[in-house]
Every structure is written in structure tokens, then in C-alpha cells.
Design a protein around this motif. Sequence first.
Motif, PDB file in Angstrom:
ATOM      1  N   UNK B 214     -43.879 128.382 -68.873  1.00  0.00           N
ATOM      2  CA  UNK B 214     -44.291 129.741 -69.234  1.00  0.00           C
ATOM      3  C   UNK B 214     -43.328 130.320 -70.278  1.00  0.00           C
ATOM      4  N   UNK B 215     -42.027 130.111 -70.062  1.00  0.00           N
ATOM      5  CA  UNK B 215     -41.024 130.636 -70.996  1.00  0.00           C
ATOM      6  C   UNK B 215     -41.257 130.073 -72.398  1.00  0.00           C
ATOM      7  N   UNK B 216     -41.529 128.781 -72.483  1.00  0.00           N
ATOM      8  CA  UNK B 216     -41.769 128.160 -73.793  1.00  0.00           C
ATOM      9  C   UNK B 216     -43.016 128.757 -74.447  1.00  0.00           C
ATOM     10  N   UNK B 217     -44.092 128.831 -73.680  1.00  0.00           N
ATOM     11  CA  UNK B 217     -45.345 129.331 -74.258  1.00  0.00           C
ATOM     12  C   UNK B 217     -45.175 130.766 -74.765  1.00  0.00           C
ATOM     13  N   UNK B 218     -44.542 131.590 -73.924  1.00  0.00           N
ATOM     14  CA  UNK B 218     -44.403 132.998 -74.296  1.00  0.00           C
ATOM     15  C   UNK B 218     -43.464 133.137 -75.484  1.00  0.00           C
ATOM     16  N   UNK B 219     -42.348 132.407 -75.448  1.00  0.00           N
ATOM     17  CA  UNK B 219     -41.383 132.499 -76.545  1.00  0.00           C
ATOM     18  C   UNK B 219     -42.047 132.104 -77.863  1.00  0.00           C
ATOM     19  N   UNK B 220     -42.725 130.957 -77.844  1.00  0.00           N
ATOM     20  CA  UNK B 220     -43.379 130.488 -79.077  1.00  0.00           C
ATOM     21  C   UNK B 220     -44.451 131.461 -79.536  1.00  0.00           C
ATOM     22  N   UNK B 221     -45.227 131.932 -78.557  1.00  0.00           N
ATOM     23  CA  UNK B 221     -46.322 132.862 -78.892  1.00  0.00           C
ATOM     24  C   UNK B 221     -45.792 134.101 -79.592  1.00  0.00           C
ATOM     25  N   UNK B 222     -44.690 134.635 -79.092  1.00  0.00           N
ATOM     26  CA  UNK B 222     -44.135 135.857 -79.679  1.00  0.00           C
ATOM     27  C   UNK B 222     -43.346 135.577 -80.944  1.00  0.00           C
ATOM     28  N   UNK B 223     -42.726 134.427 -80.990  1.00  0.00           N
ATOM     29  CA  UNK B 223     -41.949 134.048 -82.184  1.00  0.00           C
ATOM     30  C   UNK B 223     -42.865 133.899 -83.395  1.00  0.00           C
ATOM     31  N   UNK B 224     -44.072 133.390 -83.136  1.00  0.00           N
ATOM     32  CA  UNK B 224     -44.986 133.139 -84.261  1.00  0.00           C
ATOM     33  C   UNK B 224     -46.050 134.231 -84.408  1.00  0.00           C
ATOM     34  N   UNK B 225     -45.994 135.263 -83.557  1.00  0.00           N
ATOM     35  CA  UNK B 225     -47.027 136.305 -83.605  1.00  0.00           C
ATOM     36  C   UNK B 225     -47.048 136.968 -84.982  1.00  0.00           C
ATOM     37  N   UNK B 268     -35.631 126.748 -86.223  1.00  0.00           N
ATOM     38  CA  UNK B 268     -34.443 126.330 -85.472  1.00  0.00           C
ATOM     39  C   UNK B 268     -34.403 126.884 -84.037  1.00  0.00           C
ATOM     40  N   UNK B 269     -34.625 128.196 -83.828  1.00  0.00           N
ATOM     41  CA  UNK B 269     -34.572 128.703 -82.439  1.00  0.00           C
ATOM     42  C   UNK B 269     -35.605 128.017 -81.531  1.00  0.00           C
ATOM     43  N   UNK B 270     -36.788 127.748 -82.096  1.00  0.00           N
ATOM     44  CA  UNK B 270     -37.807 127.100 -81.255  1.00  0.00           C
ATOM     45  C   UNK B 270     -37.358 125.696 -80.878  1.00  0.00           C
ATOM     46  N   UNK B 271     -36.673 125.032 -81.807  1.00  0.00           N
ATOM     47  CA  UNK B 271     -36.139 123.704 -81.485  1.00  0.00           C
ATOM     48  C   UNK B 271     -35.100 123.792 -80.369  1.00  0.00           C
ATOM     49  N   UNK B 272     -34.242 124.818 -80.487  1.00  0.00           N
ATOM     50  CA  UNK B 272     -33.205 125.009 -79.460  1.00  0.00           C
ATOM     51  C   UNK B 272     -33.871 125.250 -78.097  1.00  0.00           C
ATOM     52  N   UNK B 273     -34.888 126.143 -78.081  1.00  0.00           N
ATOM     53  CA  UNK B 273     -35.591 126.438 -76.822  1.00  0.00           C
ATOM     54  C   UNK B 273     -36.207 125.154 -76.262  1.00  0.00           C
ATOM     55  N   UNK B 274     -36.805 124.369 -77.126  1.00  0.00           N
ATOM     56  CA  UNK B 274     -37.413 123.116 -76.692  1.00  0.00           C
ATOM     57  C   UNK B 274     -36.377 122.169 -76.108  1.00  0.00           C
ATOM     58  N   UNK B 275     -35.237 122.078 -76.803  1.00  0.00           N
ATOM     59  CA  UNK B 275     -34.204 121.148 -76.319  1.00  0.00           C
ATOM     60  C   UNK B 275     -33.686 121.568 -74.949  1.00  0.00           C
ATOM     61  N   UNK B 276     -33.542 122.890 -74.771  1.00  0.00           N
ATOM     62  CA  UNK B 276     -33.030 123.385 -73.480  1.00  0.00           C
ATOM     63  C   UNK B 276     -34.032 123.106 -72.367  1.00  0.00           C
ATOM     64  N   UNK B 277     -35.286 123.417 -72.624  1.00  0.00           N
ATOM     65  CA  UNK B 277     -36.290 123.357 -71.557  1.00  0.00           C
ATOM     66  C   UNK B 277     -37.106 122.071 -71.537  1.00  0.00           C
TER      67      UNK B 277
END
Lengths: 352, 292
Positions: B214-225, B268-277
Motif C-alpha cells: 500500500x505504501x508503495x502504491x500510494x507513494x508512487x501515485x502521489x509522486x506522479x500525480x 531517484x526517491x521512487x527507486x529508494x522507496x522500492x529498494x527499501x520495501x
Amino acid sequence: MANLILRDLVKTFDRTEVLHGIDLEVADGEFVVFVGPSGCGKSTTLRLIAGLEEVTSGTIEIAGRVVNNLEPKDRDIAMVFQNYAIYPHMTVRKNIGFGLRSSKAPRAEKEKRIEEVATILGMSDLLSRKPSQLSGGQRQRVAIGRAMVRDPAVFLFDEPLSNLDAQLRTQMRLEIKKLHQRVGSTIVFVTHDQVEAMTMADRIVIMKDGYIQQVGTPAEVYHKPANTFVARFIGAPSMNMIPGAVNGGGTLALETGGTLAFDRPLPEGRKVTLGVRPEDLGPGHDNPVIEGKVTVREPLGHETLIYVGTASGEVIAKADGRTPPEVGETVRLGALTENMHVFDAETGEALA
Amino acid sequence: MAVAEDIRPTSETLLKVRAPRRPANMGQFIRWALLFAGGIAMVMPIAYMISTSLKWPHEVYNLKLIPDEPTIDNYTYVLEDGRFYWWFVNSIIIAVITTVSNVLFDSLVGYTLCKFRFPGRYIVFIAILSTLMIPTEMLVIPWYLMSQQFGWLDTYWGIMFPGLMTAFGTFLMKQFFETVPDDFIEAARIDGLNELQIWWTVAMPLVKPALAALAIFVFLGNWTAFIWPLIVTNSVEMYTLPVGLSSFGDEADVAWELIMTGAAISTLPTLVVFLIFQRFIIRGVVMAGLKG
């Protein structure tokens, strides 16, 4: 004092009444086992005692106070669940200590209590493990430990041994019994396994369809079953039931032929069912009851169970382990009158 | 005395029993080809983004993947442009707050709908689910009018409020809480925890994979909104990265090399989020049966 009293306990789900007025008194330190088939209401009764379900009517009294309106945590009970309910993300130490979270005791005291319980259960060296690193029996011990650590007035066990294999179940049965002897708490234990009930209980409560059928010591329910349900449910293999009727003079005429003389008074003219346990029925007896052909033999070593086809269906009897009758052989099975049970054919209630 | 026959396998017998290597058949070949094509389709936009970010303006419309004269001037320009930092920070703030909010509130509502029995529970769930059927484009006008009335235009709150909780997240979490046995909840209840403590201490750790997904989906959704932040913001300082990047250039020309540079940095932040989760997301997505 930590006695438990259930008075006219009724539970209704939607419009279906599943418990129809349960009355029971459990003495302080007593080990009571609720036993019965699926859907008999034994687990519902336990959940009502725990406070996990609301009572429709009636009262539950624990240690002298009515707890109907108290939250589970305030009832001074602890419960061990069928699936253990130990948290996979916590270590054994945290799982056992979980029951003390709401306690206001100092941390050092809590730690001491956890260590004590772990020692009693022989788990001191497993405290830092996660549940996934434990065997089924060890998990069960953790669940018991979590209940013990709170030192409750009443322990509730909801079929805790169902998920264990046969050998482990026997072992845990013994351990729980020893634990009870050691801590002396009041225990209410629910199971569908009559062997568990017989081996562990001080008193057994046998339930069916939301009614208590009989309450008694293991010996009482075995030797003096209140009705045909209890007679069949307790004991393995089940009690043989042979239809008959009471003649004049207190003799019993079996539908398969033959008359039995009883030294106990029987209501004349009544249709009855004669109950004889397989272990009390055997070939070559002085007091023959029924005759038939051996269809199957089950050698158990010291004895052999024989299945005998008779005019009133198949009955099971016990024969000698060394020289049992052959399959196909006609045998006359007999039993002592004192080991025979007579039930009313219509109501199923015990007559003698 | 008879000598026991040596039945240990020799290298020869082992060779005989080893399964013959199956030749790659046509079906397998097609599968590999499709996967390869899929891989190319996935990687090409990223490759072009990076390639374009290294090109001079006059080279942008040249489709060559390797620039004739690679330059990092675009990166210098974008990073030296103060606006980019604003947009980056705005995006981070919005994506992080909405992610935390969704993780907390979606799971709280999902847990409630899953583990409590109360009248109207099913109706509430259906009502929440039904909002999934309404496309964002239809909601934008009511959101805008609402923001205008409340004075939320051109504010963080205005950008964030529609996404602080989502029906999808609630549905996802409810489904995951179904996998938490009731015995766990009841055991905690007997142990003296209140309902909020049970949710936080017992239930939440057991659905970590779902929370990560959920965190990934929401983060990406808002990052690219893009659409809603574009509509609700007026000042350049309140732009989010996608809105800000689109503003590079002027009416006559679009500065693709700068847009691609900004886009490359913003991944870059999305990559970081992906690597973490990553380890959670893979498990979570598999468990949820969702598409990535």
C-alpha cells in the motif's frame, strides 16, 4: 476462592437459541471438561465465560461476582486457543509476557514472572526464539505460558490439543494434568475427544444440542450414563445397543430372542434398549445375551475386538488376544447383569 | 562367503540415468521473445529519458540513443534552478504525508470493517468500494469547488486532501486483515489490550507485506500525480515535480532535455522507496493478487 457458577445460561445467535439454560457449578481448583460433538455448544459456553460473546440471559459468576457485564480482561480469566494464538512476530519471551502488558507491576517483577513460567514449562532456553522456530508442542506450551503468567482465577482451554499429532497430544495431556496438580487453578477445558475428557477431568460435562446431558466424574459418566447419548459418546468403541422390552416379573426380552433376568426393578411393559459395552461383552460367558457370526477381528495384542453380525445389527465384543474366534464362527456373547444398562427406548433416559 | 555386488553408481551409469536435455521448443522460444520484447518496452523509455537528459537542445529530436556530444549541463541547470528544489520538497512532503495517512487510516477502516460486527457494516463497505467506480476526472470539479470554498487552493492541504484515504487502500487492507485469525484478536482482548492497541500491536505487524504494498502504491501515485496538483496550485512555489517539470520551456518550445533531466532526478526517491520495501512489495503484491 475461584469457583465458577453458570446459572440458566442462554445464548441466542440472531433468532437461533444455541444454549438453552446451562446450570453448572465448578468448585475452586476443579478441572472440568466440556465434551460433546461439533455444534453442541461447548465452545460457545466457554466463550461466554471468557466474555468473547454476550450472554443472552442467565448469569456467570467467577469467584463470587457476576461477570456478565465485565470485559474479558476484567474477568480474571486466561484462555488457551485451539490455534494457540501466539503472535508470529514476537519472541517466546514477548509472547509469554504479553499477558502482563496491562499489569502495573514493575518491569523486574514481570521479567521474574516470565522466567518462572518458562521454567515450569521447561522453555527457559527458548525465550528468544520466534514461534516459527518452535515445534507444535512447544507452541502449545507458549500459549499455556501466556495464560499462566497472569495467574488467573480460571483457566479456559478451547480444544488446545486438536492440532497436535496423537503422540504429542498424549504427552501434552499429561503435562496439562501435572500443571493443574501443581498450580491448582480452576480449569475449564473444552474438547470433542472423549479420551481427553476421561483422562484429564475431575468432572466431565457432556453436552448435546445446547443442553447438558450429564455432569459427573469420569467413572460416573462411564459406569452410570444418564442416557443413550452419553452411553454411546463415552467409551471407545461405543456401547452396543440391543432393543428389547420389559416382561412381567422384571425380566427383559430381547428382540433377537432370549430373556435376561434382572435384579433391578424395571418398569413392566416398557420398550427398552439394552446397553452393553464391548469390553463387558464376550464369548463363552455364563450369562449369554446375543448370538451371531464373527465378521471382522481387530487384534489389539492383549485382546481382540470382534465384530459380530446379529439379528439386531452388528455388535462389538472383546475376546481373548491369544485364541480369538475365527471370522465366520458363530459365537454366543454374554455379560454380567451388573454391567448391563437399560434405557427407555423412546426417551433414551437410563432406567437401570 | 559371497562378495556383495558393488551397486554404487559410476559416472557412466549416472550419465545414463540423467534426464536428456530437452531442446528448446517453439513455444519456449516465443515466450522468451515476448519477455524480451516486454523487457525492451520497459527499459526503452528510461533509456531515452537518460539519453535525452544528456543531450544538447539541438540534438533532442535525434532519436539516437547515444548522444553525439554528451553533456551534464542540463543536470547543472536543473539543480541550480531554485524552483526544482521547491517542487522536489513539495512532492516529498505530499507523497510522504499521504502515504503515512493512507497506511494508518486505510488500515484502521479496513480493520474495523473486517473485525467488528455492527449494523450497516456491509453498506459502509459497499459505499466505500463504489467510489472506486468514479474516475478522478469527474471528481476534480467538486474537489476544486470544495477547495475554493474552504480556502484550500494553492496549499499543501488542498493538494493532499483527496488522497489522504483511498477506497482502494481500505479494500486492500480489509482483505489482508481477513487473513489475521480472530483468535489473535480475542487473545489480545483477554490479555487486556484495548481495541486500538490490538490493532496497532497485534494486527498491524501481521499485515506488514500489505502495508508495504500500500505504501508503495500510494507513494508512487502521489509522486506522479499530475492533474489535481496542476489544477489546485497557482504559484510556482506550490508546484509538485510533475507539474513543475511540465512548465519547463515556453509556449513556443518545450525544453525536453530539461524535462527529462528533472524526470531522471525525480525517479531517484521512487527507486529508494522500492529498494527499501522491495522484499515486502513482492510478497505483498503476490499475496494481494495485484498488478504492479
